[in-house]
Design a protein around this motif. Structure first.
Motif, PDB file in Angstrom:
ATOM      1  N   PRO A 192       0.833  -1.209   0.000  1.00  0.00           N
ATOM      2  CA  PRO A 192       0.000   0.000   0.000  1.00  0.00           C
ATOM      3  C   PRO A 192       0.861   1.250   0.000  1.00  0.00           C
ATOM      4  O   PRO A 192       1.989   1.245   0.515  1.00  0.00           O
ATOM      5  CB  PRO A 192      -0.800  -0.122   1.302  1.00  0.00           C
ATOM      6  CG  PRO A 192      -0.772  -1.567   1.638  1.00  0.00           C
ATOM      7  CD  PRO A 192       0.544  -2.083   1.134  1.00  0.00           C
ATOM      8  N   PRO A 193       0.387   2.348  -0.578  1.00  0.00           N
ATOM      9  CA  PRO A 193       1.179   3.582  -0.628  1.00  0.00           C
ATOM     10  C   PRO A 193       1.533   4.067   0.774  1.00  0.00           C
ATOM     11  O   PRO A 193       0.731   3.931   1.705  1.00  0.00           O
ATOM     12  CB  PRO A 193       0.264   4.567  -1.352  1.00  0.00           C
ATOM     13  CG  PRO A 193      -1.115   3.989  -1.243  1.00  0.00           C
ATOM     14  CD  PRO A 193      -0.937   2.507  -1.194  1.00  0.00           C
ATOM     15  N   PRO A 194       2.724   4.614   0.938  1.00  0.00           N
ATOM     16  CA  PRO A 194       3.219   4.986   2.277  1.00  0.00           C
ATOM     17  C   PRO A 194       2.612   6.272   2.821  1.00  0.00           C
ATOM     18  O   PRO A 194       3.278   7.299   2.944  1.00  0.00           O
ATOM     19  CB  PRO A 194       4.728   5.131   2.044  1.00  0.00           C
ATOM     20  CG  PRO A 194       4.843   5.562   0.609  1.00  0.00           C
ATOM     21  CD  PRO A 194       3.725   4.864  -0.119  1.00  0.00           C
ATOM     22  N   LYS A 195       1.327   6.227   3.148  1.00  0.00           N
ATOM     23  CA  LYS A 195       0.676   7.364   3.783  1.00  0.00           C
ATOM     24  C   LYS A 195       0.720   7.172   5.294  1.00  0.00           C
ATOM     25  O   LYS A 195       0.607   6.051   5.789  1.00  0.00           O
ATOM     26  CB  LYS A 195      -0.771   7.486   3.300  1.00  0.00           C
ATOM     27  CG  LYS A 195      -0.880   7.818   1.810  1.00  0.00           C
ATOM     28  CD  LYS A 195      -2.338   7.939   1.381  1.00  0.00           C
ATOM     29  CE  LYS A 195      -2.421   8.265  -0.105  1.00  0.00           C
ATOM     30  NZ  LYS A 195      -3.834   8.364  -0.562  1.00  0.00           N
ATOM     31  N   PRO A 196       0.874   8.239   6.049  1.00  0.00           N
ATOM     32  CA  PRO A 196       1.009   8.089   7.510  1.00  0.00           C
ATOM     33  C   PRO A 196      -0.276   7.602   8.164  1.00  0.00           C
ATOM     34  O   PRO A 196      -1.376   7.967   7.768  1.00  0.00           O
ATOM     35  CB  PRO A 196       1.365   9.516   7.969  1.00  0.00           C
ATOM     36  CG  PRO A 196       0.838  10.407   6.895  1.00  0.00           C
ATOM     37  CD  PRO A 196       0.979   9.639   5.618  1.00  0.00           C
ATOM     38  N   TRP A 197      -0.124   6.734   9.152  1.00  0.00           N
ATOM     39  CA  TRP A 197      -1.230   6.272   9.975  1.00  0.00           C
ATOM     40  C   TRP A 197      -0.684   6.019  11.370  1.00  0.00           C
ATOM     41  O   TRP A 197       0.533   5.884  11.561  1.00  0.00           O
ATOM     42  CB  TRP A 197      -1.878   5.008   9.404  1.00  0.00           C
ATOM     43  CG  TRP A 197      -0.934   3.839   9.279  1.00  0.00           C
ATOM     44  CD1 TRP A 197      -0.124   3.569   8.225  1.00  0.00           C
ATOM     45  CD2 TRP A 197      -0.682   2.828  10.253  1.00  0.00           C
ATOM     46  NE1 TRP A 197       0.624   2.435   8.466  1.00  0.00           N
ATOM     47  CE2 TRP A 197       0.299   1.959   9.702  1.00  0.00           C
ATOM     48  CE3 TRP A 197      -1.179   2.550  11.517  1.00  0.00           C
ATOM     49  CZ2 TRP A 197       0.785   0.850  10.387  1.00  0.00           C
ATOM     50  CZ3 TRP A 197      -0.709   1.440  12.205  1.00  0.00           C
ATOM     51  CH2 TRP A 197       0.260   0.604  11.637  1.00  0.00           C
ATOM     52  N   ARG A 198      -1.545   5.949  12.335  1.00  0.00           N
ATOM     53  CA  ARG A 198      -1.085   5.681  13.698  1.00  0.00           C
ATOM     54  C   ARG A 198      -2.175   4.962  14.475  1.00  0.00           C
ATOM     55  O   ARG A 198      -3.363   5.083  14.185  1.00  0.00           O
ATOM     56  CB  ARG A 198      -0.674   6.971  14.409  1.00  0.00           C
ATOM     57  CG  ARG A 198      -1.783   7.989  14.538  1.00  0.00           C
ATOM     58  CD  ARG A 198      -1.347   9.230  15.301  1.00  0.00           C
ATOM     59  NE  ARG A 198      -2.383  10.246  15.262  1.00  0.00           N
ATOM     60  CZ  ARG A 198      -2.277  11.414  14.637  1.00  0.00           C
ATOM     61  NH1 ARG A 198      -1.170  11.716  13.998  1.00  0.00           N
ATOM     62  NH2 ARG A 198      -3.272  12.283  14.657  1.00  0.00           N
ATOM     63  N   LEU A 199      -1.738   4.212  15.471  1.00  0.00           N
ATOM     64  CA  LEU A 199      -2.659   3.544  16.379  1.00  0.00           C
ATOM     65  C   LEU A 199      -2.967   4.491  17.526  1.00  0.00           C
ATOM     66  O   LEU A 199      -2.127   4.742  18.389  1.00  0.00           O
ATOM     67  CB  LEU A 199      -2.052   2.240  16.892  1.00  0.00           C
ATOM     68  CG  LEU A 199      -1.965   1.103  15.879  1.00  0.00           C
ATOM     69  CD1 LEU A 199      -1.320  -0.127  16.500  1.00  0.00           C
ATOM     70  CD2 LEU A 199      -3.338   0.755  15.314  1.00  0.00           C
ATOM     71  N   GLN A 200      -4.176   5.012  17.507  1.00  0.00           N
ATOM     72  CA  GLN A 200      -4.617   5.953  18.532  1.00  0.00           C
ATOM     73  C   GLN A 200      -5.065   5.230  19.792  1.00  0.00           C
ATOM     74  O   GLN A 200      -4.986   5.757  20.900  1.00  0.00           O
ATOM     75  CB  GLN A 200      -5.765   6.794  17.974  1.00  0.00           C
ATOM     76  CG  GLN A 200      -6.237   7.909  18.868  1.00  0.00           C
ATOM     77  CD  GLN A 200      -5.239   9.051  18.937  1.00  0.00           C
ATOM     78  OE1 GLN A 200      -4.437   9.101  19.865  1.00  0.00           O
ATOM     79  NE2 GLN A 200      -5.278   9.947  17.974  1.00  0.00           N
TER      80      GLN A 200
END
Length: 366
Positions: A192-200
């Motif tokens: 998948p494209p490297p877009k930022p995500w985080r575990l909130q």
């Protein structure tokens, strides 16, 4: 408990299948499984476990746990996990039987009270890009992860590990004491494209979660690993150190399903909830699994939950065909969500312990 010959034959077939299909790379476990299959006395131990746990890997783990505990016996010489170098030979079946007779009470206690809780962080090599995909699919950067059947909750640390796929790497930066998971990325599909995500937010649910500060409980986790695989053992030790520091919340629950909706109620607005399970559904009886699917599908439609499931291919959602690129023995990673109607997709197939993966999810447009 006396078992009839048909039951013993069925159990013997399980052990022979396990030797040929599940653990052929471990000569010790191949030899033990064949020895158990040939012994009515050893097969009868299966009756000591709960019906849903009567599988070869539970007895293998119980034997390994006794070895790791320091049991003084010649069988230990076959276990690389305690420094053993002896290869399986003609004496092993007799030594195994003698060991079981000497350790019978302790083994039965383990079989009655334990479940197979490998908590294999190698699967995070697929979980990481799967969460990346879910973030892009939902359009939300912040995710909330619920690990259903979490064991020690080590998969909740997915964003703390590094993943080496050969030609590229994902995850956290490399560091001396950070687990690095080597996973062969098969096929031509790009991640998948490297877009930022985080575990909130994150939570682990389990009927019997493992306390990473309890040495006896941690020894059981180590016992669930194959004795010859020292790389997995080192990764586990590194992940345990991180888990003790992170202290991600784990909750004991007899009915884990009933805990999902209260968890959803407590999430902040704008967070995408993700339910994750890996090699859990195979322990459900057929009726319980059907009820579980119905309950989760309601939460998909009514609460915006996304369901990520990593299970045996035979346990895929009924409407999904097995992709030609995947084998019946692979772990199949499926996604279910509701966008007006219930939707389903296969994200990937992988080795059960994450040694390789084949990414199958179509790119997300827009």
């Amino acid at each position: 408990m006396n078992e009839d010959s048909q039951t013993l034959d069925q159990w013997a077939a399980q052990y022979r299948h396990f030797a040929e299909v599940e653990c052929p790379q471990d000569p010790l476990y191949v030899a033990i499984c064949r020895s158990v299959a040939d012994s009515a006395e050893l097969l009868a131990l299966m009756a000591e476990a709960p019906a849903t746990q009567r599988r070869p890997n539970l007895l293998l783990a119980a034997l390994h746990e006794r070895i790791l505990s320091g049991a003084d016996h010649g069988l230990a010489a076959y276990y690389p996990s305690v420094g053993g170098t002896r290869l399986p030979d003609a004496e092993l079946p007799d030594l195994l039987l003698d060991f079981v007779r000497r350790q019978r009470s302790a083994l039965i206690a383990q079989l009655r009270s334990r479940s197979t809780q490998t908590n294999e962080i190698g699967r995070c090599a697929v979980l990481w890009p799967a969460l990346q995909h879910i973030s892009a699919l939902s359009g939300r950067q912040d995710l909330a992860l619920l690990d259903f059947g979490c064991s020690a909750g080590l998969n909740l640390g997915v964003d703390a590990y590094r993943y080496d796929y050969g030609g590229f790497a994902l995850g956290a930066p490399a560091a001396a004491e950070r687990p690095t998971i080597n996973c062969e990325w098969r096929g031509d599909a790009a991640p998948p494209p490297p877009k930022p995500w985080r575990l909130q937010s994150r939570l682990g649910l389990d009927p019997a979660p493992i306390d990473v500060r309890d040495e006896a409980a941690v020894r059981w986790l180590r016992a669930c690993l194959w004795p010859h695989d020292r790389e997995r053992a080192r990764r586990l030790d590194q992940a345990l150190v991180l888990a003790r520091t992170a202290a991600h919340p784990l909750r004991r629950a007899e009915d884990c399903l009933a805990e999902i909706e209260p968890w959803l109620d407590g999430l902040p607005a704008g967070v995408q909830p993700v339910l994750f399970n890996s090699w859990v559904l195979s322990y459900f009886e057929a009726g319980a699994l059907a009820r579980h699917r119905v309950a989760i599908e309601r939460l998909l439609r009514e609460r915006g939950l996304i369901w990520l499931s990593a299970e045996a291919a035979a346990l895929r959602p009924p409407a999904l065909a097995l992709p030609a690129a995947c084998g019946a023995g692979d772990t199949l990673w499926t996604l279910q969500w509701a966008a007006g109607v219930l939707r389903q997709a296969v994200l990937a197939c992988s080795h059960p312990h994450g040694r390789w993966l084949r990414w199958l999810a179509p790119p997300i447009r827009g």
